[in-house]
Design a protein around this motif. Structure first.
Motif: not given
Length: 150
Positions: A125-126, A147-148, A140, A50, A130
């Motif tokens: 990774h999230e 992201y998301g 983010p 990541s 963040e």
């Protein structure tokens, strides 16, 4: 029984054979196959993947230390820091006095919330995105445009 054999004195150090005489058990898999890697090593590799993904876009991340810890620490007397909030998945430590900024990812809380490797990699990774966003003072979505997305 005129001349019984005296028992051998136990030698200090590790035993070389088990009590059934079969010898020490060896590794199940050779070190070069993924099965030989521990869960902690596999998790650290997910974090590193990541970070490498983000470093291509944000070269200043080379100055940040990324750590993996088992669980978050309890700060304060008798767990006073714990409240009704969820257990954190990651955290940041700002730079100070010659020490670089740090991003921490907590392995056990992430593992508990995921079922498989793919899901775990996405959550790691999230969390990294963040925490990096928090350190850089960005959103983010700015740090990672994907992201998301599921």
């Amino acid at each position: 029984m005129d001349n019984p054999v005296p028992p051998r004195a136990a030698a200090p150090g590790p035993r070389r054979r088990d009590r059934h005489g079969r010898g020490m058990r060896g590794p199940v898999a050779p070190p070069q196959v993924p099965l030989a890697a521990s869960r902690a090593e596999v998790f650290a590799d997910l974090v590193q993947d990541s970070v490498e993904r983000l470093e291509r876009r944000w070269p200043q991340l080379a100055d940040i230390d990324f750590l993996v810890l088992q669980v978050p620490r309890l700060d304060g007397p008798r767990g006073a820091a714990w409240s009704d909030e969820a257990v954190p998945l990651g955290g940041t430590i700002p730079a100070r006095e010659g020490r670089p900024a740090r991003v921490v990812v907590y392995r056990r809380p992430v593992e508990i919330r995921t079922k498989g490797r793919e899901e775990r990699a996405a959550l790691v990774h999230e969390v990294v995105v963040e925490q990096v966003a928090e350190l850089l003072g960005l959103t983010p979505e700015t740090v990672d445009p994907r992201y998301g997305e599921d």
